[in-house]
Design an enzyme around this catalytic site. Structure first.
Site, PDB file in Angstrom:
ATOM      1  N   GLU A 190      12.682 -53.929  54.334  1.00  0.00           N
ATOM      2  CA  GLU A 190      13.357 -53.842  53.039  1.00  0.00           C
ATOM      3  C   GLU A 190      14.512 -52.843  52.973  1.00  0.00           C
ATOM      4  O   GLU A 190      14.446 -51.865  52.209  1.00  0.00           O
ATOM      5  CB  GLU A 190      12.317 -53.525  51.946  1.00  0.00           C
ATOM      6  N   GLU A 205       6.242 -60.888  53.399  1.00  0.00           N
ATOM      7  CA  GLU A 205       5.357 -60.271  52.395  1.00  0.00           C
ATOM      8  C   GLU A 205       5.363 -61.123  51.140  1.00  0.00           C
ATOM      9  O   GLU A 205       6.416 -61.575  50.699  1.00  0.00           O
ATOM     10  CB  GLU A 205       5.861 -58.869  51.981  1.00  0.00           C
TER      11      GLU A 205
END
Length: 410
Positions: A125, A243
């Site tokens: 991320e 995710e």
């Protein structure tokens, strides 16, 4: 890779165990036996490496990661290691760039002789000051370094903006490297998946449901289709949903519906996935009871001819939600039918019943399982006690007034 799970909040915590998860060796056989083929192990290397050149990674930490990776590989799991929670690089990308590259130089050298089902994921991320422009430069350099020692190892890389699908359009991948996989993370709608999340500011309010309405399904399908379109435009580059998950503050029925829907929609697009996560706040496994949470495990890895029945009520408690085989009956029961003191909430009827369902008594039904079912207890307000009280008060008041008047006449 098809179906995977993240062992989060362990090696990605400041110290393993600091966030309540210490990776036990048996976790990998438990994961394998449940039907998963992939495990993603988030790792906070930045907490275990020098801040000054040559940015050496602590040997003890390296050997702990070795142990965990070996346990995963022993179970024949595709094993992904990444750089996770590297907060410094998000705030000061240029100041951390050399360190980031040095971490990958060490990791790739260290694992160069490991089997090919160990995958490297560059950075979890990217966000903040690490913009797409900067990230594209960093990732190209990191891939070059890794390729010196690992010419054909699978490398996973995702876009900036927290690995979000809309940012895929800004991601630049080196050409002519067929061992690159592009990852994205999926938490749509965020107000549902992150309700009550303590680390989000402001935290979305608790109570948001996900019912799987047509609009809710479309929102998810459209976003996943954006990822597929991007992949097709870029030579059919393999995608990976790294995710997705809904936090435990959401109600279990909604979590099951959302998790099942996202997993099946990813599979319908041939996108392998990794659920976030194994045994913490989003967890599908209960580390205290040492057992899977069946509602979530079945949502991730469904059994043939098994359907979810959800029982819902605004008042009191209701039992019977769960996964049932087709052709069986689910018993749904309210614990009470009247709640309140002056204004009563009175149970009226169950909504969502079909002809094959059986009413057992005033608070119990047996629901015939021929597909996913949602049964809702409908309540009505009963003001009769309140009205009686008001009438009583008025009567007493009138009586007192009359008594007073009588008294005054005398």
């Amino acid at each position: 890779m098809r179906r995977g799970i993240n062992i989060g909040n362990a090696l990605d915590a400041p110290e393993e165990g600091a966030w309540g998860v210490y990776i036990k060796d048996e976790y990998f056989s438990i994961i394998r036996e449940a039907g998963f083929d992939t495990v993603r192990i988030p790792i906070r290397w930045s907490a275990h490496a020098d801040s000054n050149p040559p940015y050496n990674i602590d040997e003890k930490f390296f050997s702990r990661v070795d142990h965990v990776v070996n346990e995963a590989l022993k179970q024949n799991l595709t094993t992904i290691i990444n750089i996770h929670h590297y907060g410094e690089i998000m705030q000061d990308p240029m100041g951390q760039k050399d360190r980031f590259i040095a971490l990958w130089r060490q990791i790739s050298e260290h694992y160069k002789n490991y089997p090919e089902n160990l995958y490297f994921e560059l950075l979890n991320e990217p966000h903040g000051a690490l913009t797409s422009d900067l990230w594209n430069k960093f990732l190209a350099e990191a891939i070059n370094i890794i390729r010196e020692t690992n010419p054909t190892r699978k490398i996973i890389v995702g876009p900036a903006g927290w690995n979000s699908i809309p940012k895929l359009n800004e991601l630049v991948i080196p050409r002519n490297d067929e061992n690159i996989i592009v990852t994205f993370h999926f938490y749509t709608p965020f107000e549902f998946t992150h309700q009550g999340a303590e680390w989000v500011n402001p935290s979305p309010p608790v109570g948001r449901e996900w019912l799987g309405t047509r609009e809710e399904q479309e929102q998810i399908r459209n976003e996943l289709d954006m990822a597929v379109q991007w992949s097709l435009k870029h030579g059919n580059i393999p995608l990976f949903l790294g995710e997705f998950g809904a936090y435990s503050k959401a109600d279990m029925n909604s979590r099951v519906r959302w998790t099942y829907f996202v997993a099946r929609e990813a599979e319908a697009r041939n996108i392998p996935w990794c659920y976030w996560e194994f045994c913490s706040g989003f967890g599908a496994y209960d580390p205290i009871k040492e057992e899977w949470i069946p509602e979530l495990l079945n949502a991730l890895i469904p059994k043939t001819k098994m359907y979810y029945v959800s029982a819902e009520t605004e008042y009191g408690n209701i039992s019977g939600s769960g996964w049932y085989y087709e052709g069986t009956y689910a018993t749904i029961q309210l614990n009470e039918t009247e709640i309140g003191f002056l204004v009563l909430n009175v149970f009226d009827h169950f909504e969502g019943l079909k002809p094959k369902d059986r009413v057992v008594d005033e608070r119990t039904v047996e629901v015939y399982v021929d597909g996913a079912r949602r049964i809702v207890a409908v309540w009505r307000k009963d003001y009769s006690r309140l009205i009686l009280l008001i009438i009583f008060i008025i009567a007493i008041s009138v009586a007192i007034i009359l008594l007073h008047k009588k008294h005054d006449h005398h």
